[in-house]
Design an enzyme around this catalytic site. Sequence first.
Site, mmCIF file in Angstrom:
data_model
loop_
_atom_site.group_PDB
_atom_site.id
_atom_site.type_symbol
_atom_site.label_atom_id
_atom_site.label_comp_id
_atom_site.label_asym_id
_atom_site.label_seq_id
_atom_site.Cartn_x
_atom_site.Cartn_y
_atom_site.Cartn_z
ATOM 1 N N SER A 133 88.318 -0.287 -0.756
ATOM 2 C CA SER A 133 86.700 0.090 -0.735
ATOM 3 C C SER A 133 86.815 1.870 -0.753
ATOM 4 O O SER A 133 86.960 1.657 -2.528
ATOM 5 C CB SER A 133 87.034 -0.106 1.368
ATOM 6 O OG SER A 133 85.022 0.248 0.813
ATOM 7 N N ASP A 347 73.067 19.447 -6.387
ATOM 8 C CA ASP A 347 74.211 20.103 -6.613
ATOM 9 C C ASP A 347 75.485 19.683 -6.260
ATOM 10 O O ASP A 347 76.890 20.273 -6.475
ATOM 11 C CB ASP A 347 74.324 21.195 -5.785
ATOM 12 C CG ASP A 347 74.373 21.691 -4.379
ATOM 13 O OD1 ASP A 347 74.474 20.463 -3.795
ATOM 14 O OD2 ASP A 347 75.188 22.858 -3.783
ATOM 15 N N HIS A 400 84.674 -8.605 2.461
ATOM 16 C CA HIS A 400 85.259 -7.047 1.318
ATOM 17 C C HIS A 400 86.880 -7.108 2.502
ATOM 18 O O HIS A 400 86.746 -5.440 1.843
ATOM 19 C CB HIS A 400 84.033 -6.221 2.331
ATOM 20 C CG HIS A 400 84.285 -4.534 1.856
ATOM 21 N ND1 HIS A 400 84.328 -4.344 0.830
ATOM 22 C CD2 HIS A 400 84.523 -4.082 2.817
ATOM 23 C CE1 HIS A 400 84.192 -3.274 0.478
ATOM 24 N NE2 HIS A 400 84.456 -2.583 1.439
#
Length: 421
Positions: A133, A347, A400
């Site tokens: 993952s 940023d 998953h």
Amino acid sequence: MNSYRRFGHTFIEHTLEVPLDYSRPEGETITVYAREIQPDGGADLPMLVYLQGGPGFPAPRPTGIDGWMAPMLEKYRLLLLDQRGTGRSTRVDASSGWSADQLAQLRADNICRDAEAFREMLGLERWSLLGQSFGGFCITTYCSMFPDRIERAYLTGGLPAVGTPIDDIYRATYSALRRRHEQFYQQFPWAESRIREICHHLDQSEETLLTGERLSSRRFRTIGIELGRGSGFDTLGYLLEEPFHTVWGEKRLRSDFLLDVGQRVSFAGGPLYAAMHEAIYAGPGEATRWSAHRIREEMAGFEEGADPNETGPFYLTGEHIFPWQFDEDPALHGLKTQAQELAERTDFPSLYDISALSAVPAVVAAAVYVDDVFVPFSYSMNTAAMYRDARTLVTNQYQHDGLRVDGAKIVRELDNMVSDH
């Protein structure tokens, strides 16, 4: 450096002091911890670094040598890295007083720099990586930053969406969860009415978790993360079988139900996950602005204010983080301001370099799950195509958590795919 024997192997503990901000090496430092597992006679075997999913969770604590570890220990030493902010590395708790600027240093780029510090300390020219993952996201960052230091890379459910806006990623995860949800309702035909009944009850009545706070319907709906796991249909089905009882003539949720739900909706075990989850998708010049919270309003049945008594679709949510959770979950109260600052931050540096991926000398093998509700299949395949040599094991056999469910089989198949390299 401590060492001890467990399960017929030698366990070696490593710690390093590293800069919190690598652009300011003279500034504050943190400790990063890693556990090495060395098979007997394997002191000279190549090293494989395991990068845990998350973000915000430590490496596994072995209670035996099984699952994916067993076949990998036949040919590698293992290094289980507690990513910065987790486990026995300097850990982030909601009460730790970390600022948003400090939390911003806990993304994949610095996790990779920490790993490089361990590689240099161990005197290794190159090593191999296994990432589950978010750990696979870290591998793609590693290949972008230090491509010549990787021998092989194995990814499971972890090829990130590269160059894709975060809002599109969340549209894809909600769409995948909708499909999974409909399958759940088909297999457990009574589940939808039960979910609606619980949510209506929570909107009308005050039910208190064992940790003392009121349980809202929107917080209850976050238990849908379970639908992304292999046994999720059954665990949710059992949870929803009989949530209510009557107390002196009043309909109430049972205490065992509230205990189970409370454990599912609390981030006490991993507050960093909630604080950093959307930040792992952030790139330069674009704030995430609580993407999952915004995009849910576009997706019928997922809206925060969806009425469980109306005839339209009504769904649980999944691996999504919402700003109100920092008000409702006591484990997150101390991170509310920082999470808001991170959501507005523009940023963050880029985590991926497509030109580096296209030339990375390492051979990459990735298990890609067709029905993955957390890491969208189509975006994973797009990223695989960006690598110079990425070999994909495409399967709908797993959700998953395939590495946890059938890790030995998966890593053997991945290793066979790169054995000719």
